[in-house]
Design an enzyme around this catalytic site. Structure first.
Site, PDB file in Angstrom:
ATOM      1  N   PHE A 130       0.913  -1.122  -0.124  1.00 24.52           N
ATOM      2  CA  PHE A 130      -0.158   0.029  -0.197  1.00 24.52           C
ATOM      3  C   PHE A 130       1.001   1.133  -0.137  1.00 24.52           C
ATOM      4  O   PHE A 130       1.497   1.626   1.096  1.00 24.52           O
ATOM      5  CB  PHE A 130      -0.839   0.135   1.223  1.00 24.52           C
ATOM      6  CG  PHE A 130      -1.967   1.034   1.327  1.00 24.52           C
ATOM      7  CD1 PHE A 130      -3.130   0.738   0.591  1.00 24.52           C
ATOM      8  CD2 PHE A 130      -1.826   2.098   2.235  1.00 24.52           C
ATOM      9  CE1 PHE A 130      -4.317   1.827   0.765  1.00 24.52           C
ATOM     10  CE2 PHE A 130      -2.656   2.993   2.588  1.00 24.52           C
ATOM     11  CZ  PHE A 130      -3.773   2.794   1.640  1.00 24.52           C
ATOM     12  N   GLY A 138       1.381  11.732   5.430  1.00 30.80           N
ATOM     13  CA  GLY A 138       1.252  10.636   6.099  1.00 30.80           C
ATOM     14  C   GLY A 138      -0.052  10.223   6.684  1.00 30.80           C
ATOM     15  O   GLY A 138      -0.960   9.789   5.992  1.00 30.80           O
ATOM     16  N   THR A 165       5.404  -0.969   3.989  1.00 28.65           N
ATOM     17  CA  THR A 165       5.314  -2.154   4.265  1.00 28.65           C
ATOM     18  C   THR A 165       5.550  -3.127   3.217  1.00 28.65           C
ATOM     19  O   THR A 165       4.884  -3.170   2.366  1.00 28.65           O
ATOM     20  CB  THR A 165       4.261  -2.649   5.233  1.00 28.65           C
ATOM     21  OG1 THR A 165       4.229  -1.549   6.402  1.00 28.65           O
ATOM     22  CG2 THR A 165       4.348  -3.912   5.521  1.00 28.65           C
ATOM     23  N   GLU A 372      -1.363   4.052   9.980  1.00 28.91           N
ATOM     24  CA  GLU A 372      -2.554   3.932   9.726  1.00 28.91           C
ATOM     25  C   GLU A 372      -3.265   5.020  10.368  1.00 28.91           C
ATOM     26  O   GLU A 372      -4.610   4.801  11.021  1.00 28.91           O
ATOM     27  CB  GLU A 372      -3.320   2.435  10.002  1.00 28.91           C
ATOM     28  CG  GLU A 372      -2.621   1.540   8.943  1.00 28.91           C
ATOM     29  CD  GLU A 372      -3.212   0.164   8.798  1.00 28.91           C
ATOM     30  OE1 GLU A 372      -4.588   0.430   8.853  1.00 28.91           O
ATOM     31  OE2 GLU A 372      -2.692  -0.904   8.707  1.00 28.91           O
ATOM     32  N   GLU A 376      -3.159  11.206  17.353  1.00 23.94           N
ATOM     33  CA  GLU A 376      -3.708  12.604  17.254  1.00 23.94           C
ATOM     34  C   GLU A 376      -4.566  12.644  16.368  1.00 23.94           C
ATOM     35  O   GLU A 376      -5.665  13.288  16.199  1.00 23.94           O
ATOM     36  CB  GLU A 376      -2.348  13.540  16.815  1.00 23.94           C
ATOM     37  CG  GLU A 376      -1.641  13.763  18.115  1.00 23.94           C
ATOM     38  CD  GLU A 376      -0.857  12.411  18.446  1.00 23.94           C
ATOM     39  OE1 GLU A 376      -0.119  12.370  19.678  1.00 23.94           O
ATOM     40  OE2 GLU A 376      -0.476  11.716  17.439  1.00 23.94           O
TER      41      GLU A 376
END
Length: 395
Positions: A130, A138, A165, A372, A376
């Site tokens: 992904f 981000g 990843t 993911e 925050e």
């Protein structure tokens, strides 16, 4: 594992119990015994990868019509809690195939795209990555700068992604790119299926991380990478942002469950240590302050498990696919951090030593509060969502 199911193509409770039992045996009798080796070598042994493929773990959340086991999210989280009990590098092997990458295809791909890719993703023949995160984008995908520009019958992709990843072993990148500036019609973000061997795709060296050894991430560079219209997910330029948000929301429930499984392992290790380690000839578990740590850990784990299950049920029922996933991810990942910290404290100096499970867990779980969507960002989603819901009901 089998993927026998009822007539409506869902996994029956009986079949799922078998899947869960086999996964527990795999995790506890095979993978856990090799955790030190995985950490020291920073790689997952080939025979564990092969067994995961044979068990169907590379496609447990892919629908059965595309070769997967077809677990729904309520079943997914139960599996994730088992997978979280060992090194998180195990789940990382097939997490993107089932989750944020695979679900983009499941939810938004054309029939041709699904036919071309999903069965190979489900079998583990293809590892999907992904490719969303960038240095300046981000937790906020709307800020991404990777571009895809029309060039005749093709798209030309340029940009850089980071922390991707499985990038070093990926066969397919699910790449998010801007095709136009954001306007009243949408965010201007599209998503493309880019084979890893496409000219212009370059994968950087494996990242050196604080924890999660054996789970590989790297930067990925796209330099004038050319793909055809068949690579545009859904055949629609405006699907990208919605696909990203939907996949991430579902993935947050999965990560929450993973955090619960890891916290359970930290708790179990701590209870065992407290019952056997002595101070002045007395097991430390008899000391009330140690018991207080264990009590707080148990409370957090039980609350997290209940929250994850309720959130997954609401997702499957279509009741809440926005606020609840962020609530679960926020609470459970923060809880896992607190539990891991307490676990080290219960172990004392021993807990600070390498090769002790809680030391690894302490480092591993720190990432759960970042990827993911950071804690925050989850707070903004929750708080903003509550206010917008209230505003709609008062108009």
């Amino acid at each position: 594992m089998t993927n026998a199911s009822s007539a409506d193509d869902t996994v029956t409770a009986e079949d799922f119990r078998e899947i869960l039992a086999q996964t527990r045996v795999f995790v506890r009798d095979i993978v856990m015994k090799r955790e030190r080796e995985i950490a020291e070598q920073n790689r997952m042994p080939d025979e564990i990868v092969d067994q995961a493929k044979a068990m169907g773990l590379f496609g447990y959340a892919i629908p059965q019509q595309w070769g997967g086991l077809g677990l729904n999210l309520a079943q997914d989280v139960e599996l994730a809690m088992e997978l979280g009990y060992t090194t998180l590098a195990l789940r990382s092997l097939f997490g993107t195939n089932n989750g944020i990458a695979g679900q983009v295809l499941v939810g938004f791909g054309t029939d041709d795209q699904k036919t071309r890719w999903l069965e190979r993703i489900a079998s583990g023949e293809v590892v999907a990555s992904f490719a969303l995160t960038e240095s300046g984008a981000g937790s906020d995908p709307a800020a991404l700068r990777t571009t895809a520009a029309r060039a005749g019958e093709q798209w030309v992709i340029n940009g850089e992604k980071r922390f991707i990843t499985n990038a070093p072993v990926a066969d397919l990148f699910v790449v998010f790119a801007r095709t136009r500036p954001a306007d009243e019609n949408g965010a201007g973000i599209s998503v493309f299926l880019v084979p890893a061997d496409s000219p212009g795709v370059e994968v950087g060296p494996k990242d050196r991380k604080m924890g999660q050894e054996g789970a590989w991430t790297a930067e990925v560079y796209f330099r004038d990478v050319r793909v055809g219209d068949e690579a545009l997910v859904g055949g629609n330029e405006d699907i990208g942002y919605r696909a990203a948000m939907t996949s991430l929301a579902r993935g947050r429930v999965h990560i929450a469950a993973l955090a619960v499984g890891t916290a359970q392992r930290a708790l179990d290790e701590s209870v065992t240590y407290a019952a056997t380690a002595t101070q002045g000839g007395t097991p430390i578990g008899r000391f009330q302050l140690v018991q207080a740590h264990l009590a707080d850990m148990q409370t957090g784990v039980m609350a997290g498990r209940a929250l994850v299950r309720d959130t997954a049920r609401a997702w499957v029922a279509g009741e809440d696919r926005r606020i609840a996933p962020s609530v679960a991810k926020l609470y459970c990942t923060e809880m896992a951090g607190r539990v891991a910290d307490s676990a080290v404290q219960v172990h004392g100096g021993t807990g600070y030593m390498r090769d002790v499970a809680v030391e690894r867990i302490y480092r591993d779980v720190r990432l759960l509060r970042l990827y993911e969507g950071t804690s925050e960002i989850q707070r903004l989603i929750i708080g903003g969502g509550l206010v917008r819901n209230a505003e709609r009901t008062t108009k």
